[in-house]
Each structure stands twice: as structure tokens, then as C-alpha cells.
Design a protein around this motif. Structure first.
Motif, PDB file in Angstrom:
ATOM      1  N   GLU A 116     -12.908  -3.555  17.767  1.00 20.49           N
ATOM      2  CA  GLU A 116     -13.293  -4.166  16.326  1.00 20.49           C
ATOM      3  C   GLU A 116     -11.977  -5.237  16.236  1.00 20.49           C
ATOM      4  OE1 GLU A 116     -13.678  -0.063  13.769  1.00 20.49           O
ATOM      5  OE2 GLU A 116     -14.741   0.550  15.283  1.00 20.49           O
ATOM      6  N   SER A 117     -11.508  -5.434  16.841  1.00 22.79           N
ATOM      7  CA  SER A 117      -9.799  -6.275  16.980  1.00 22.79           C
ATOM      8  C   SER A 117     -10.557  -7.717  17.554  1.00 22.79           C
ATOM      9  CB  SER A 117      -9.138  -5.919  17.079  1.00 22.79           C
ATOM     10  OG  SER A 117      -9.064  -6.326  18.523  1.00 22.79           O
ATOM     11  N   ASN A 118      -9.402  -8.519  16.771  1.00 20.10           N
ATOM     12  CA  ASN A 118     -10.514 -10.314  17.033  1.00 20.10           C
ATOM     13  C   ASN A 118      -8.893 -10.578  18.488  1.00 20.10           C
ATOM     14  OD1 ASN A 118      -7.588 -10.154  16.084  1.00 20.10           O
ATOM     15  ND2 ASN A 118      -7.354 -11.899  14.528  1.00 20.10           N
ATOM     16  N   ALA A 119      -8.923  -9.739  19.195  1.00 13.85           N
ATOM     17  CA  ALA A 119      -7.671  -9.656  20.509  1.00 13.85           C
ATOM     18  C   ALA A 119      -9.427 -10.088  21.617  1.00 13.85           C
ATOM     19  CB  ALA A 119      -7.597  -8.290  21.006  1.00 13.85           C
ATOM     20  N   PRO A 120      -9.092 -11.193  22.063  1.00 20.12           N
ATOM     21  CA  PRO A 120      -9.422 -11.694  23.228  1.00 20.12           C
ATOM     22  C   PRO A 120      -9.619 -11.201  24.189  1.00 20.12           C
ATOM     23  CG  PRO A 120      -7.353 -12.608  23.462  1.00 20.12           C
ATOM     24  CD  PRO A 120      -7.606 -12.397  22.208  1.00 20.12           C
ATOM     25  N   HIS A 121      -8.787  -9.882  25.346  1.00 22.28           N
ATOM     26  CA  HIS A 121      -9.278  -8.740  26.369  1.00 22.28           C
ATOM     27  C   HIS A 121      -9.051  -7.366  25.461  1.00 22.28           C
ATOM     28  CE1 HIS A 121      -7.597 -12.957  28.179  1.00 22.28           C
ATOM     29  NE2 HIS A 121      -6.547 -12.381  27.594  1.00 22.28           N
ATOM     30  N   VAL A 148      -2.838  -6.654  15.843  1.00 26.12           N
ATOM     31  CA  VAL A 148      -3.370  -7.780  17.061  1.00 26.12           C
ATOM     32  C   VAL A 148      -3.886  -9.201  16.487  1.00 26.12           C
ATOM     33  CG1 VAL A 148      -5.370  -7.829  17.854  1.00 26.12           C
ATOM     34  CG2 VAL A 148      -4.524  -5.733  17.792  1.00 26.12           C
ATOM     35  N   LYS A 149      -4.231  -9.211  15.016  1.00 24.70           N
ATOM     36  CA  LYS A 149      -4.686  -9.921  14.037  1.00 24.70           C
ATOM     37  C   LYS A 149      -2.969 -11.411  14.272  1.00 24.70           C
ATOM     38  CE  LYS A 149      -6.035 -12.175   9.583  1.00 24.70           C
ATOM     39  NZ  LYS A 149      -4.933 -12.535   9.310  1.00 24.70           N
ATOM     40  N   GLU A 150      -1.808 -10.914  13.664  1.00 19.17           N
ATOM     41  CA  GLU A 150      -0.480 -11.199  13.953  1.00 19.17           C
ATOM     42  C   GLU A 150      -0.176 -11.792  15.512  1.00 19.17           C
ATOM     43  OE1 GLU A 150       2.609 -13.184  12.374  1.00 19.17           O
ATOM     44  OE2 GLU A 150       0.951 -11.728  10.650  1.00 19.17           O
ATOM     45  N   ALA A 151      -0.190 -10.879  16.277  1.00 22.04           N
ATOM     46  CA  ALA A 151       0.093 -11.975  17.656  1.00 22.04           C
ATOM     47  C   ALA A 151      -0.844 -13.170  18.363  1.00 22.04           C
ATOM     48  CB  ALA A 151      -0.365 -10.273  18.376  1.00 22.04           C
ATOM     49  N   VAL A 152      -2.474 -12.580  18.114  1.00 19.28           N
ATOM     50  CA  VAL A 152      -3.009 -13.557  18.410  1.00 19.28           C
ATOM     51  C   VAL A 152      -2.946 -15.201  17.207  1.00 19.28           C
ATOM     52  CG1 VAL A 152      -5.563 -14.602  17.606  1.00 19.28           C
ATOM     53  CG2 VAL A 152      -5.156 -12.622  18.608  1.00 19.28           C
ATOM     54  N   GLU A 153      -2.574 -14.708  16.505  1.00 21.35           N
ATOM     55  CA  GLU A 153      -2.189 -16.089  15.105  1.00 21.35           C
ATOM     56  C   GLU A 153      -0.933 -17.086  15.680  1.00 21.35           C
ATOM     57  OE1 GLU A 153      -2.229 -14.940  11.323  1.00 21.35           O
ATOM     58  OE2 GLU A 153      -4.448 -14.691  11.066  1.00 21.35           O
ATOM     59  N   ARG A 154      -0.196 -15.799  16.495  1.00 26.20           N
ATOM     60  CA  ARG A 154       0.650 -16.213  17.097  1.00 26.20           C
ATOM     61  C   ARG A 154       1.316 -16.930  18.020  1.00 26.20           C
ATOM     62  NH1 ARG A 154       6.329 -13.668  14.571  1.00 26.20           N
ATOM     63  NH2 ARG A 154       5.312 -12.992  12.408  1.00 26.20           N
ATOM     64  N   GLY A 155      -0.501 -16.974  18.911  1.00 19.83           N
ATOM     65  CA  GLY A 155      -0.486 -17.339  20.631  1.00 19.83           C
ATOM     66  C   GLY A 155      -0.188 -17.063  21.135  1.00 19.83           C
ATOM     67  N   ASP A 214      -0.905 -13.482  23.907  1.00 23.57           N
ATOM     68  CA  ASP A 214      -2.346 -13.150  25.257  1.00 23.57           C
ATOM     69  C   ASP A 214      -2.048 -11.563  24.921  1.00 23.57           C
ATOM     70  OD1 ASP A 214      -3.825 -12.893  26.625  1.00 23.57           O
ATOM     71  OD2 ASP A 214      -2.016 -13.122  28.779  1.00 23.57           O
ATOM     72  N   VAL A 215      -2.658 -11.549  23.856  1.00 21.60           N
ATOM     73  CA  VAL A 215      -3.159  -9.689  23.898  1.00 21.60           C
ATOM     74  C   VAL A 215      -4.148  -9.402  24.262  1.00 21.60           C
ATOM     75  CG1 VAL A 215      -3.565  -8.181  21.674  1.00 21.60           C
ATOM     76  CG2 VAL A 215      -2.112 -10.856  21.356  1.00 21.60           C
ATOM     77  N   THR A 216      -3.963  -8.619  23.835  1.00 23.10           N
ATOM     78  CA  THR A 216      -5.295  -6.651  24.962  1.00 23.10           C
ATOM     79  C   THR A 216      -5.409  -5.675  24.213  1.00 23.10           C
ATOM     80  OG1 THR A 216      -4.544  -7.568  27.376  1.00 23.10           O
ATOM     81  CG2 THR A 216      -6.007  -6.094  27.114  1.00 23.10           C
ATOM     82  N   ALA A 217      -6.837  -5.940  23.809  1.00 25.66           N
ATOM     83  CA  ALA A 217      -6.393  -4.519  22.689  1.00 25.66           C
ATOM     84  C   ALA A 217      -6.948  -3.142  23.764  1.00 25.66           C
ATOM     85  CB  ALA A 217      -7.321  -4.399  22.044  1.00 25.66           C
ATOM     86  N   ILE A 218      -6.626  -1.792  23.281  1.00 28.21           N
ATOM     87  CA  ILE A 218      -6.888  -1.083  24.056  1.00 28.21           C
ATOM     88  C   ILE A 218      -7.090  -0.266  22.979  1.00 28.21           C
ATOM     89  CG2 ILE A 218      -6.403   0.453  26.145  1.00 28.21           C
ATOM     90  CD1 ILE A 218      -4.008  -1.461  26.657  1.00 28.21           C
ATOM     91  N   ALA A 219      -8.596   0.486  22.935  1.00 27.76           N
ATOM     92  CA  ALA A 219      -8.927   1.137  22.148  1.00 27.76           C
ATOM     93  C   ALA A 219     -10.592   2.418  22.365  1.00 27.76           C
ATOM     94  CB  ALA A 219      -9.507   1.189  20.924  1.00 27.76           C
ATOM     95  N   LYS A 220     -10.813   3.176  22.423  1.00 29.92           N
ATOM     96  CA  LYS A 220     -12.228   3.756  22.955  1.00 29.92           C
ATOM     97  C   LYS A 220     -12.897   3.119  21.716  1.00 29.92           C
ATOM     98  CE  LYS A 220     -11.471   7.935  19.414  1.00 29.92           C
ATOM     99  NZ  LYS A 220     -11.666   9.822  19.947  1.00 29.92           N
ATOM    100  N   GLY A 221     -14.252   3.065  21.918  1.00 27.61           N
ATOM    101  CA  GLY A 221     -15.469   2.405  21.539  1.00 27.61           C
ATOM    102  C   GLY A 221     -15.152   0.857  21.566  1.00 27.61           C
TER     103      GLY A 221
END
Length: 79
Positions: free
Chosen positions: A36-41, A17-24, A26-33
Motif C-alpha cells: 500500500e506504499s509507493n515503494a518500488p520494491h 517510504v514516501k519521503e525516502a522515495v522522494e529523496r531518491g 532505494d526503498v523496499t517496503a516490508i509488510a503483510k498483505g
């Protein structure tokens, strides 16, 4: 490009996620809880509860799921 990172709260998921966000990207993180990532979605959902409808709007889906067993990750129990 829209990507989803499944299990984004794990060690590999956070780095992806960090690498993808730094490259601009559009990232969506999917997890339970909580996210904890820096994804905007974020989608709060367990990996095993995901459906094809949850993932249909993404161009790329990255599965960062990892599991270990005693054979793949040795540890010593303290006695």
C-alpha cells in the motif's frame, strides 16, 4: 543506499517510504498483505516472521511498527 521499511503499510511507514522515495533512496517496503506504499520494491512478510537473512542486504532497516492499548489511545465504545 538501500533501506527497508518494516510495517510499511501503516500510517508512519507510508510516510517514511514516501519521503525516502522522494529523496531518491532505494526503498523496499516490508509488510503483510499487498503493498500500500509507493515503494518500488516490496517483500510481503509479517513482521514476526522476518529473519536476519531477509534484512542482510540493506544498509538501513527502519521499524515503523506501532501498537496501541486503551491506555495509549483512548476511545469510547458506543452503547
Amino acid at each position: 543506499m538501500k533501506i527497508a521499511v518494516v510495517c510499511a503499510n501503516g500510517k508512519a511507514g507510508k510516510l517514511i517510504v514516501k519521503e525516502a522515495v522522494e529523496r531518491g533512496i532505494d526503498v523496499t517496503a516490508i509488510a503483510k498483505g499487498k503493498n500500500e506504499s509507493n515503494a518500488p520494491h516490496y517483500i510481503e512478510k509479517d513482521l514476526f516472521d522476518l529473519t536476519k537473512e531477509d534484512l542482510q542486504d540493506f544498509d538501513v532497516v527502519i521499524d515503523a511498527f506501532g501498537a496501541w492499548t486503551e491506555e495509549t489511545l483512548r476511545f469510547t465504545a458506543l452503547h
